[in-house]
Design an enzyme around this catalytic site. Structure first.
Site, short mmCIF file in Angstrom:
data_model
loop_
_atom_site.label_atom_id
_atom_site.label_comp_id
_atom_site.label_asym_id
_atom_site.label_seq_id
_atom_site.Cartn_x
_atom_site.Cartn_y
_atom_site.Cartn_z
N ASP A 187 39.58 -9.27 -21.77
CA ASP A 187 40.63 -9.93 -22.34
C ASP A 187 41.80 -8.80 -22.86
OD1 ASP A 187 41.96 -12.10 -23.35
OD2 ASP A 187 40.94 -11.65 -25.21
N GLU A 215 29.90 -6.82 -24.54
CA GLU A 215 29.30 -8.25 -23.74
C GLU A 215 29.26 -8.17 -22.39
OE1 GLU A 215 32.56 -11.25 -24.75
OE2 GLU A 215 31.94 -11.18 -26.90
N TYR A 235 31.94 -16.66 -31.77
CA TYR A 235 33.21 -17.32 -32.00
C TYR A 235 33.03 -18.88 -32.38
CZ TYR A 235 35.86 -13.16 -30.75
OH TYR A 235 35.94 -11.93 -30.85
N GLU A 287 32.37 -9.09 -33.85
CA GLU A 287 33.53 -9.73 -33.61
C GLU A 287 33.27 -11.22 -34.08
OE1 GLU A 287 34.97 -10.14 -29.57
OE2 GLU A 287 34.67 -8.09 -29.26
C1 BDP Z 1 35.45 -11.56 -26.98
C2 BDP Z 1 35.74 -10.26 -26.42
C3 BDP Z 1 37.19 -9.76 -26.82
C4 BDP Z 1 38.21 -10.81 -26.65
C5 BDP Z 1 37.80 -11.96 -27.53
C6 BDP Z 1 38.52 -13.25 -27.25
O1 BDP Z 1 34.78 -9.10 -26.70
O2 BDP Z 1 37.58 -8.63 -25.86
O3 BDP Z 1 39.47 -10.65 -26.84
O4 BDP Z 1 36.40 -12.28 -27.26
O5 BDP Z 1 38.47 -13.97 -26.51
O6 BDP Z 1 34.32 -12.14 -26.59
O7 BDP Z 1 39.48 -13.28 -28.41
#
Ligand code: BDP
Length: 647
Positions: free
Chosen positions: A208, A452, A505, A541
């Site tokens: 991404d 990932e 997330y 993250e």
């Molecule tokens: C995570 C990835 C990262 C993405 C992020 C996103 O590791 O590179 O930019 O999601 O979607 O899973 O913002």
């Protein structure tokens, strides 16, 4: 994207497979530094440039563009180095170009470098994306697979052939990604002529961020004597008040040489010395290297000066190389990450090398601004998501005490075919190159071999077992991890990592809009991973997109309020778990960054707490308050910290 016929990319791929043979690493490739025996000449600035827009992308090789000045074989434009080429012009086909681009620059080499046969002249490229071939005066001197890491070639004899002519450097760079490159990618041809123009293909990527390309880091010429210090490896430790610096110096160009190794403190006083190529230096009353906000004098660096003298029948060679050395230890227990035997909690950020116009090109104003923002934020660490950052950035981390999780470009390993032998061998070489480059940085405390990957797939077990074992064999002083977003029960690589790093997330990609799920789901995530593996965990993250200036109360996705609320819900859970086994939290992301065009991206990823131009969103203030409080709570920061009292 409209690009040439299918043979074009096949030719590109053929070239990759021909040139992509695995070569053993030769040389230590120490960072080029000036000294009394070494000179450095930067070749940054404007280079001549031409993308190979021919149908098969192969005209440059067919017509041997490297044999003559690039301007003699076709039109050229000016291209800054270092910089990605994508955002420099108004031409969308260059922005999205796939294939070979050609760079050229002529340079005068100082006469002394040429006349003195005892001088070795090396051409070094800090990094170029992704496959590079280099010619000097029409002769190929090296090629390199992969971005983000340096490569070099000795060109002494070549430039001596015709000392009167300037030296012409040609670099062809190809950004094509295949299932076996890092990161992996695929080329997909669209053959339905009712829907796509002739020759239409796309480069699929599984990561991404925008696939910037070009010469991203400085190009240099540097000299050493022909007998020279090729590599230095240091490992540090301490007992009570005594620092221990185990070192090994490799010399090239002579069978025997006399060495003097001197360790100096910041004031230039010698604190230990030796005259053997390897050994242990003892430093009385050692000043340890401490992270930012953990000590009143973070990032303390000694200087190790290696002085070499070699005598042959006709000459005497002298070489001096000075390496900054930080003395510190790193250890991992079941629940803690220890730096100098004290528990360290990562309160930091994930970054990208990314900015307006220059893309991934190294840019000093941006680097210094980012360090100022990191320190303003009270962050003590970052992860080099998702590839190795410039050596210059790691040197800043060493000096400022910013702790680094150093990640290789193993991002987007999603296709089962990217777990094959060819991919694995290349990944091992990339780890060789990464550890060779970054082994001596005290700021680097852990290696991350991937982000990932599809780590639930059966071949992931062998792949990660081999990769992690290999990395530990290269460097037994640092823990190794990879970043996972897979299911804790089915993750195949987790048994081999030292620290579990999890991305999640909740209430963004899962249960969008439902902030109330975070306490339950995040708690379950931690309990599950810890319960199964009994290893410390970093939330590597978490985050939410926010468009600066977009407001809603009650919060809705994409507003600054939603980003704030999501962060705060995560923080509540971190605060419970960090007393147990959670050893860090890294926000995704430090700043907004460019991505490929997609329906879920509005001119890039907006999960930054700063905009791409480095202005704070509301979340930056939430995080700032938290990070300074965390630092204060852990270390009871005394007045030396400039603790912002208003927080
Ligand atoms: C995570 C990835 C990262 C993405 C992020 C996103 O590791 O590179 O930019 O999601 O979607 O899973 O913002």
């Amino acid at each position: 994207m409209s690009v040439p016929g299918s043979s074009a990319v096949l030719r590109v791929l053929w070239l990759l497979s021909v040139f992509g043979t695995v070569l053993p690493l030769d040389g230590g490739m120490l960072f080029p530094r000036e000294s009394t025996s070494r000179e450095v000449k930067e070749l940054n600035g404007l280079w001549d440039f031409r993308p190979d827009g021919s149908l098969n992308r192969n005209e440059g090789f067919e017509k041997a563009w490297y044999k003559r000045r690039l301007a003699e074989t076709g039109p050229v434009i000016e291209m800054p180095v270092p910089a990605s080429y994508n955002d420099i012009t108004q031409d969308p086909t260059l922005r999205d170009f796939i294939g070979w681009v050609w760079y050229e620059r002529e340079v005068f080499v100082p006469a002394r470098w040429i006349s003195d046969e005892g001088t070795r002249v090396v051409l070094r490229v800090g990094s170029a994306h992704y496959y590079s071939i280099v010619w000097v005066n029409g002769e190929k001197v090296t090629e390199h697979e992969g971005g983000h890491l340096p490569f070099e070639a000795e060109i002494s004899s070549l430039i001596r052939r015709d000392p009167t002519k300037p030296c012409r450097i040609t670099i062809a760079v190809n950004n094509t990604l295949t299932l076996e490159t890092l990161p992996p990618g695929t080329i997909q041809y669209m053959n339905d002529r009712t829907r796509y123009p002739d020759g239409f293909f796309v480069q699929n990527i599984y990561f991404d961020f925008f696939n910037y390309a070009g010469i991203h880091r400085p190009v240099l010429l540097y000299t050493t004597p022909t007998v020279y210090v090729d590599d230095i490896i240091v490992e540090t430790n301490f007992m009570d008040n005594t620092g221990l610096v185990r070192y090994k110096v490799s010399v090239q160009g002579a069978a025997t040489a006399t060495l003097k190794v001197t360790l100096m403190d910041k004031d230039g006083h010698c604190v230990a010395s030796s005259n053997t190529p390897s050994g242990v230096l003892k430093v009385v009353d050692v000043k340890l290297w401490w992270p930012y906000l953990m000590h009143e004098n973070p990032g303390y660096l000694y200087s190790m000066e290696v002085h070499l003298i070699a005598v042959s029948e006709t000459s005497t060679y002298e070489d001096v190389y000075t390496l900054p050395v930080g003395i510190r230890t790193v250890n991992v227990t079941k629940t803690q990450f220890l730096i100098n035997n004290k528990p360290f909690y990562f309160h930091g950020v994930n970054k990208h090398e990314d900015s307006d116009i220059r893309g991934k090109g190294l840019d000093w104003p941006l680097i210094v601004k980012d360090f100022n923002l990191i320190k303003w934020l009270g962050a003590n660490s970052f992860r080099t998501s998702h590839y190795p950052y410039a050596e210059e950035i790691l040197q800043m981390c060493d000096r400022h005490g910013i702790v680094v999780i150093d990640e290789c470009p193993g991002v987007g390993i999603k296709d089962i075919r990217s777990f094959g032998n060819a991919s694995l061998s290349h990944h091992l070489v990339v780890m060789d190159e990464l550890v060779r480059r970054d082994k001596n940085h005290p700021s680097v405390v852990m290696w991350s071999v991937a982000n990932e990957p599809a780590s639930e797939m059966p071949p992931a077990e062998f792949y990660f077992k081999t990769l992690i074992k290999h990395t530990k064999a290269l460097d037994h002083t640092r823990p190794v991890t990879y970043i996972t977003d897979s299911n804790y029960a089915r993750d195949k690589g987790a048994p081999f990592v030292d620290v579990v790093c999890v991305n999640s997330y909740f209430s963004w990609y899962h249960d969008p809009g439902h902030l109330e799920v975070i306490p339950i789901q995040l708690n379950a995530q931690f309990e599950n991973w810890y319960g199964k593996y009994k290893k410390p965990i970093i939330q590597s993250e978490y985050g939410a997109d926010a468009l600066p200036g977009l407001h809603m109360d009650p919060p809705m996705m994409f507003t600054e309020e939603y980003q704030n609320a999501l962060l705060q819900s995560y923080h509540d859970v971190f605060d419970q778990k960090r007393k147990q086994y959670v050893i860090g939290e890294l926000i995704w992301n430090f700043a907004d960054f460019m991505t490929a065009q997609a329906i879920h991206r509005v001119v890039g990823n907006k999960k930054g707490i700063f905009t791409r131009q480095r202005q704070p969103k509301a979340a930056a203030f939430i995080l700032r308050r938290r990070y300074w409080r965390l630092a204060n709570e852990t270390w009871r920061l005394p007045p030396w910290t400039k603790y912002p009292c208003s927080l």
